[in-house]
Design a protein around this motif. Structure first.
Motif, short mmCIF file in Angstrom:
data_model
loop_
_atom_site.label_atom_id
_atom_site.label_comp_id
_atom_site.label_asym_id
_atom_site.label_seq_id
_atom_site.Cartn_x
_atom_site.Cartn_y
_atom_site.Cartn_z
N MET A 147 0.83 -1.20 0.00
CA MET A 147 0.00 0.00 0.00
C MET A 147 0.87 1.26 0.00
O MET A 147 0.52 2.27 -0.61
N ALA A 148 2.02 1.19 0.68
CA ALA A 148 2.88 2.37 0.81
C ALA A 148 3.79 2.57 -0.40
O ALA A 148 4.26 3.68 -0.64
N PRO A 167 -6.01 7.15 -3.37
CA PRO A 167 -7.07 6.22 -2.95
C PRO A 167 -7.17 5.02 -3.87
O PRO A 167 -6.87 5.10 -5.06
N VAL A 168 -7.58 3.90 -3.31
CA VAL A 168 -7.75 2.66 -4.06
C VAL A 168 -9.23 2.41 -4.26
O VAL A 168 -10.02 2.42 -3.31
N PHE A 177 -7.87 6.49 5.29
CA PHE A 177 -6.67 5.79 5.74
C PHE A 177 -5.46 6.21 4.89
O PHE A 177 -4.38 6.49 5.44
N VAL A 178 -5.62 6.22 3.57
CA VAL A 178 -4.46 6.55 2.74
C VAL A 178 -4.07 8.02 2.89
O VAL A 178 -2.91 8.38 2.67
N GLN A 179 -5.01 8.88 3.32
CA GLN A 179 -4.64 10.26 3.60
C GLN A 179 -3.73 10.32 4.83
O GLN A 179 -2.74 11.07 4.85
N VAL A 180 -4.04 9.52 5.85
CA VAL A 180 -3.17 9.44 7.03
C VAL A 180 -1.80 8.89 6.61
O VAL A 180 -0.76 9.40 7.03
N LEU A 181 -1.81 7.84 5.79
CA LEU A 181 -0.56 7.26 5.31
C LEU A 181 0.27 8.29 4.55
O LEU A 181 1.49 8.41 4.75
N SER A 182 -0.40 9.06 3.70
CA SER A 182 0.28 10.12 2.94
C SER A 182 0.90 11.15 3.87
O SER A 182 2.05 11.57 3.68
N ASP A 183 0.17 11.55 4.90
CA ASP A 183 0.67 12.55 5.84
C ASP A 183 1.88 12.02 6.61
O ASP A 183 2.87 12.75 6.81
N VAL A 184 1.81 10.77 7.05
CA VAL A 184 2.90 10.20 7.83
C VAL A 184 4.16 10.06 6.97
O VAL A 184 5.28 10.30 7.44
N LEU A 185 3.98 9.67 5.71
CA LEU A 185 5.12 9.50 4.81
C LEU A 185 5.58 10.82 4.18
O LEU A 185 6.62 10.84 3.51
N HIS A 186 4.79 11.86 4.39
CA HIS A 186 5.09 13.18 3.79
C HIS A 186 5.19 13.09 2.27
O HIS A 186 6.11 13.62 1.64
N LYS A 187 4.21 12.38 1.70
CA LYS A 187 4.18 12.22 0.24
C LYS A 187 2.78 12.58 -0.26
O LYS A 187 1.79 12.47 0.48
N PRO A 188 2.66 13.05 -1.50
CA PRO A 188 1.36 13.47 -2.03
C PRO A 188 0.38 12.29 -2.18
O PRO A 188 0.79 11.14 -2.34
N ASN A 189 -0.89 12.66 -2.12
CA ASN A 189 -1.96 11.67 -2.18
C ASN A 189 -2.93 12.12 -3.28
O ASN A 189 -3.91 12.78 -3.02
#
Length: 299
Positions: free
Chosen positions: A178-179, A189-190, A235-247
């Protein structure tokens, strides 16, 4: 306690056996390899003609069954589905046969299961009290798996079946895949993004299994999911924020359906599942929110 673990070398199994060993328990890991001692834990060969695991184990206070071909081990061809199903039935049946041969059966069997037993829904909130079960391949497999495990009740063994959600960890499960797009700045988003993702940190899975072993009042199914599931888009927005990558780049459903076939259901469909039984009996999650879980994993 002396605890026998089937599937102790897998993603969850390694976390659990380390936790048990560090807490001072005698851990026996069933393996297809040769019997040996390693890192203070006993590995006992099983599922082969020459193996005699009962003679080596002699007695046990608890059994934990995590054995089975991974759902993420390849496209769900008819052959793969047979392997996924048969591996679970064989391992569980063999464990129960082993229990009957011990001088005294264990007090408890904690058996893995999955939230895929519940039908996909964007509106239902599932607890262990719900008896509406999915009729697809995964739902049928999990239902039969639990039925097989419950045969241990005839030996006066307490049976607790942990219905796992999507397990998050850096070194296994669904999260690395996912990451991956985010690392190349193409995450998003998926599918529709509206499907529920009932997730749980792998450390909390190990802790929940340990809790089930040591809580005599916990009987039957218990959902192993964090108390705050999210829709996929959130969920993927949180993942994006934690990784500091665009979503920004959504993955259409049909792309995954073409690439993964029936296996795509694991990410395109979901269930809103809550851990009612764990919380009722006093279990406390170390990582109750996706923000906390992902920040720990990617610290």
């Amino acid at each position: 306690m002396k605890i026998v673990v089937a599937g102790g070398s897998g993603f969850v199994g390694k976390k659990l056996t380390t936790l048990l060993h560090n807490d001072g328990h005698e851990v026996v890991i069933l393996t297809r390899g040769k019997s040996r001692m390693e890192k203070g834990m006993q590995f006992v060969q099983w599922l082969s003609k020459e193996a005699d695991p009962v003679a080596e184990i002699r007695y046990a206070d608890a059994f934990v069954n995590l054995a089975g071909v991974s759902l993420n081990s390849g496209r769900w061809t008819e052959k793969k589905k047979h392997e996924i199903y048969a591996s679970r039935m064989q391992a569980t049946s063999t464990l129960i046969d082993m229990m009957t041969q011990l001088s005294q059966p264990p007090k408890v069997l904690v058996n893995a299961s999955a939230v895929g037993i519940y039908p996909a829904s964007q509106h239902m909130i599932y607890t262990e009290e719900d008896k509406i079960f999915s009729q697809d391949f995964l739902g049928s497999t999990v239902r039969d798996w639990e039925r097989m495990a419950n045969r241990a009740q005839a030996l006066n063994v307490r049976v607790a079946t942990g219905r796992f959600g999507v397990i998050l960890g850096k070194d296994g499960g669904a999260l690395p895949l996912m990451a991956l797009p985010y690392r190349y700045y193409v995450g998003g988003p998926v599918g529709s993004g509206k499907q529920w993702l009932s997730w749980v940190h792998v450390d909390d899975v190990a802790r929940a299994l340990y809790f089930a072993m040591t809580t005599p009042e916990l009987i039957g199914p218990f959902n192993v999911t964090a108390p705050h599931p999210l829709r996929m888009a959130d969920f993927v927005q949180v993942l994006s924020d934690v990784l500091h990558k665009p979503n920004w780049l959504a993955v259409p459903s049909f792309v995954l359906q073409i690439a993964l076939g029936e296996q795509s259901k694991l990410v395109l469909e979901g269930q809103h599942v809550v851990p009612q039984q764990l919380e009722k009996h006093g279990f406390e999650f170390k990582y109750p929110t996706a923000q906390q879980a992902l920040e720990n994993i990617y610290a």
